[in-house]
Design a protein around this motif. Structure first.
Motif, PDB file in Angstrom:
ATOM      1  N   LEU A  99     -14.014  30.292  55.527  1.00  0.00           N
ATOM      2  CA  LEU A  99     -15.230  30.669  56.256  1.00  0.00           C
ATOM      3  C   LEU A  99     -16.474  30.412  55.408  1.00  0.00           C
ATOM      4  CD1 LEU A  99     -16.693  31.877  58.668  1.00  0.00           C
ATOM      5  CD2 LEU A  99     -16.263  34.140  57.673  1.00  0.00           C
ATOM      6  N   LYS A 100     -16.421  30.756  54.135  1.00  0.00           N
ATOM      7  CA  LYS A 100     -17.568  30.513  53.241  1.00  0.00           C
ATOM      8  C   LYS A 100     -17.902  29.024  53.186  1.00  0.00           C
ATOM      9  CE  LYS A 100     -18.398  34.670  51.666  1.00  0.00           C
ATOM     10  NZ  LYS A 100     -19.595  35.377  52.020  1.00  0.00           N
ATOM     11  N   HIS A 101     -16.889  28.184  53.085  1.00  0.00           N
ATOM     12  CA  HIS A 101     -17.125  26.742  53.031  1.00  0.00           C
ATOM     13  C   HIS A 101     -17.670  26.214  54.366  1.00  0.00           C
ATOM     14  CE1 HIS A 101     -14.825  27.121  49.343  1.00  0.00           C
ATOM     15  NE2 HIS A 101     -15.310  25.945  48.992  1.00  0.00           N
ATOM     16  N   GLN A 102     -17.197  26.767  55.460  1.00  0.00           N
ATOM     17  CA  GLN A 102     -17.730  26.372  56.766  1.00  0.00           C
ATOM     18  C   GLN A 102     -19.200  26.759  56.890  1.00  0.00           C
ATOM     19  OE1 GLN A 102     -14.788  28.325  59.233  1.00  0.00           O
ATOM     20  NE2 GLN A 102     -13.624  26.429  59.505  1.00  0.00           N
ATOM     21  N   LEU A 103     -19.570  27.922  56.390  1.00  0.00           N
ATOM     22  CA  LEU A 103     -20.962  28.366  56.432  1.00  0.00           C
ATOM     23  C   LEU A 103     -21.852  27.482  55.555  1.00  0.00           C
ATOM     24  CD1 LEU A 103     -20.428  32.237  56.327  1.00  0.00           C
ATOM     25  CD2 LEU A 103     -21.120  30.852  58.306  1.00  0.00           C
TER      26      LEU A 103
ATOM     27  N   ILE B 269       0.550  23.218  39.053  1.00  0.00           N
ATOM     28  CA  ILE B 269       0.381  24.049  40.250  1.00  0.00           C
ATOM     29  C   ILE B 269      -1.099  24.128  40.624  1.00  0.00           C
ATOM     30  CG2 ILE B 269       0.548  26.415  41.147  1.00  0.00           C
ATOM     31  CD1 ILE B 269       3.173  26.668  39.509  1.00  0.00           C
ATOM     32  N   ALA B 270      -1.968  24.301  39.636  1.00  0.00           N
ATOM     33  CA  ALA B 270      -3.408  24.367  39.898  1.00  0.00           C
ATOM     34  C   ALA B 270      -3.913  23.066  40.525  1.00  0.00           C
ATOM     35  CB  ALA B 270      -4.172  24.681  38.611  1.00  0.00           C
ATOM     36  N   LYS B 271      -3.408  21.948  40.070  1.00  0.00           N
ATOM     37  CA  LYS B 271      -3.794  20.657  40.651  1.00  0.00           C
ATOM     38  C   LYS B 271      -3.289  20.536  42.090  1.00  0.00           C
ATOM     39  CE  LYS B 271      -3.841  17.858  36.449  1.00  0.00           C
ATOM     40  NZ  LYS B 271      -3.197  16.699  35.802  1.00  0.00           N
ATOM     41  N   ASN B 272      -2.020  20.863  42.292  1.00  0.00           N
ATOM     42  CA  ASN B 272      -1.442  20.733  43.631  1.00  0.00           C
ATOM     43  C   ASN B 272      -2.089  21.686  44.629  1.00  0.00           C
ATOM     44  OD1 ASN B 272       0.335  18.686  42.914  1.00  0.00           O
ATOM     45  ND2 ASN B 272       1.948  20.112  42.333  1.00  0.00           N
ATOM     46  N   ARG B 273      -2.337  22.908  44.208  1.00  0.00           N
ATOM     47  CA  ARG B 273      -2.988  23.865  45.118  1.00  0.00           C
ATOM     48  C   ARG B 273      -4.402  23.406  45.462  1.00  0.00           C
ATOM     49  NH1 ARG B 273       0.082  28.803  43.565  1.00  0.00           N
ATOM     50  NH2 ARG B 273       2.050  28.247  44.550  1.00  0.00           N
ATOM     51  N   ALA B 274      -5.125  22.892  44.488  1.00  0.00           N
ATOM     52  CA  ALA B 274      -6.483  22.404  44.737  1.00  0.00           C
ATOM     53  C   ALA B 274      -6.454  21.221  45.700  1.00  0.00           C
ATOM     54  CB  ALA B 274      -7.158  22.016  43.428  1.00  0.00           C
ATOM     55  N   ARG B 275      -5.520  20.317  45.508  1.00  0.00           N
ATOM     56  CA  ARG B 275      -5.400  19.157  46.403  1.00  0.00           C
ATOM     57  C   ARG B 275      -5.103  19.623  47.826  1.00  0.00           C
ATOM     58  NH1 ARG B 275      -1.344  16.810  44.143  1.00  0.00           N
ATOM     59  NH2 ARG B 275      -2.522  15.547  42.683  1.00  0.00           N
ATOM     60  N   ASN B 276      -4.161  20.538  47.977  1.00  0.00           N
ATOM     61  CA  ASN B 276      -3.809  21.048  49.300  1.00  0.00           C
ATOM     62  C   ASN B 276      -4.966  21.813  49.938  1.00  0.00           C
ATOM     63  OD1 ASN B 276      -1.248  19.957  49.068  1.00  0.00           O
ATOM     64  ND2 ASN B 276      -0.329  21.848  48.346  1.00  0.00           N
ATOM     65  N   MET B 277      -5.638  22.653  49.164  1.00  0.00           N
ATOM     66  CA  MET B 277      -6.774  23.413  49.697  1.00  0.00           C
ATOM     67  C   MET B 277      -7.918  22.490  50.093  1.00  0.00           C
ATOM     68  SD  MET B 277      -7.109  26.908  47.514  1.00  0.00           S
ATOM     69  CE  MET B 277      -6.480  26.336  45.965  1.00  0.00           C
ATOM     70  N   GLY B 278      -8.187  21.499  49.253  1.00  0.00           N
ATOM     71  CA  GLY B 278      -9.262  20.563  49.567  1.00  0.00           C
ATOM     72  C   GLY B 278      -9.017  19.854  50.881  1.00  0.00           C
ATOM     73  N   THR B 279      -7.789  19.401  51.090  1.00  0.00           N
ATOM     74  CA  THR B 279      -7.442  18.734  52.347  1.00  0.00           C
ATOM     75  C   THR B 279      -7.573  19.699  53.512  1.00  0.00           C
ATOM     76  OG1 THR B 279      -5.932  17.243  51.194  1.00  0.00           O
ATOM     77  CG2 THR B 279      -5.610  17.495  53.572  1.00  0.00           C
TER      78      THR B 279
ATOM     79  N   VAL C  98     -10.384  19.263  56.575  1.00  0.00           N
ATOM     80  CA  VAL C  98      -9.962  19.143  57.969  1.00  0.00           C
ATOM     81  C   VAL C  98     -10.478  20.324  58.786  1.00  0.00           C
ATOM     82  CG1 VAL C  98      -7.929  19.172  59.485  1.00  0.00           C
ATOM     83  CG2 VAL C  98      -7.953  17.706  57.457  1.00  0.00           C
ATOM     84  N   SER C  99     -10.372  21.526  58.249  1.00  0.00           N
ATOM     85  CA  SER C  99     -10.808  22.721  58.982  1.00  0.00           C
ATOM     86  C   SER C  99     -12.320  22.722  59.192  1.00  0.00           C
ATOM     87  CB  SER C  99     -10.390  23.988  58.221  1.00  0.00           C
ATOM     88  OG  SER C  99      -8.988  24.061  58.170  1.00  0.00           O
ATOM     89  N   MET C 100     -13.086  22.254  58.210  1.00  0.00           N
ATOM     90  CA  MET C 100     -14.533  22.178  58.380  1.00  0.00           C
ATOM     91  C   MET C 100     -14.877  21.166  59.458  1.00  0.00           C
ATOM     92  SD  MET C 100     -15.790  22.566  54.412  1.00  0.00           S
ATOM     93  CE  MET C 100     -17.220  21.576  54.667  1.00  0.00           C
TER      94      MET C 100
ATOM     95  N   GLN D  48     -12.988  20.313  62.000  1.00  0.00           N
ATOM     96  CA  GLN D  48     -12.604  20.915  63.278  1.00  0.00           C
ATOM     97  C   GLN D  48     -13.618  21.973  63.724  1.00  0.00           C
ATOM     98  OE1 GLN D  48      -8.616  22.173  62.295  1.00  0.00           O
ATOM     99  NE2 GLN D  48      -7.710  20.343  63.204  1.00  0.00           N
ATOM    100  N   ALA D  49     -14.153  22.742  62.785  1.00  0.00           N
ATOM    101  CA  ALA D  49     -15.140  23.770  63.117  1.00  0.00           C
ATOM    102  C   ALA D  49     -16.415  23.138  63.677  1.00  0.00           C
ATOM    103  CB  ALA D  49     -15.462  24.615  61.888  1.00  0.00           C
ATOM    104  N   ARG D  50     -16.717  21.936  63.251  1.00  0.00           N
ATOM    105  CA  ARG D  50     -17.898  21.233  63.778  1.00  0.00           C
ATOM    106  C   ARG D  50     -17.729  20.899  65.251  1.00  0.00           C
ATOM    107  NH1 ARG D  50     -18.592  16.762  58.976  1.00  0.00           N
ATOM    108  NH2 ARG D  50     -18.993  18.249  57.293  1.00  0.00           N
ATOM    109  N   GLN D  51     -16.506  20.751  65.689  1.00  0.00           N
ATOM    110  CA  GLN D  51     -16.232  20.375  67.075  1.00  0.00           C
ATOM    111  C   GLN D  51     -16.410  21.538  68.035  1.00  0.00           C
ATOM    112  OE1 GLN D  51     -15.601  17.054  67.428  1.00  0.00           O
ATOM    113  NE2 GLN D  51     -15.778  17.014  65.213  1.00  0.00           N
ATOM    114  N   SER D  52     -16.347  22.760  67.510  1.00  0.00           N
ATOM    115  CA  SER D  52     -16.421  23.927  68.407  1.00  0.00           C
ATOM    116  C   SER D  52     -17.808  24.506  68.492  1.00  0.00           C
ATOM    117  CB  SER D  52     -15.432  24.993  67.962  1.00  0.00           C
ATOM    118  OG  SER D  52     -15.611  25.320  66.603  1.00  0.00           O
TER     119      SER D  52
END
Length: 129
Positions: free
Chosen positions: A67-71, A107-117, A121-123, A125-129
């Motif tokens: 939510l913070k990143h979307q804002l 793990i820190a690299k993989n989690r960051a990569r997954n979160m970034g993706t 994508v979620s940001m 998608q939020a633009r579409q609504s």
């Protein structure tokens, strides 16, 4: 500098602090972060909680980072894109590689990569609504 394992909160804080020094100096990312973060010491502690939770499964972080990143994206006129996420990820990897080695570093690299993706994508998608 000799690399070491990420072992505790002090190591996580060192990673987060070093990383955000780079972020703040970055021409692409620095202005975005500087505009939205008013209390850097508090923000660094919060991000240390976030990464400590992610790396050690210690339930310290509470909040909704998506939510913070979307804002922030909305405040930036929906201009945050894959270049921003790519730069963020490159700086994260660069910082980890300079300071740490081992399983938690991976793990820190993989989690960051997954979160970034996921965030990107979620940001979008939020633009579409």
């Amino acid at each position: 500098m000799e690399q070491k394992e990420i072992e505790d909160r002090a190591d996580v804080y060192h990673l987060v602090d070093t990383f955000y020094i780079k972020i703040r100096e970055d021409d692409l990312l620095g202005p975005i972060f500087e505009k939205h973060i008013k209390d850097w010491p508090k923000h660094l502690e919060r991000l240390t909680d976030f990464w400590e939770t992610n790396l050690f499964f210690i339930r310290k972080f509470k909040g909704n980072p998506l939510l913070k990143h979307q804002l922030v994206d909305a405040a930036a006129g929906h201009t945050i894109n894959e270049h921003h996420f790519g730069r963020w990820l490159n700086l994260w990897f660069e910082t980890i590689d300079a300071l740490f080695t081992g399983e938690k570093a991976m793990i820190a690299k993989n989690r960051a990569r997954n979160m970034g993706t996921f965030f990107h994508v979620s940001m979008f998608q939020a633009r579409q609504s």
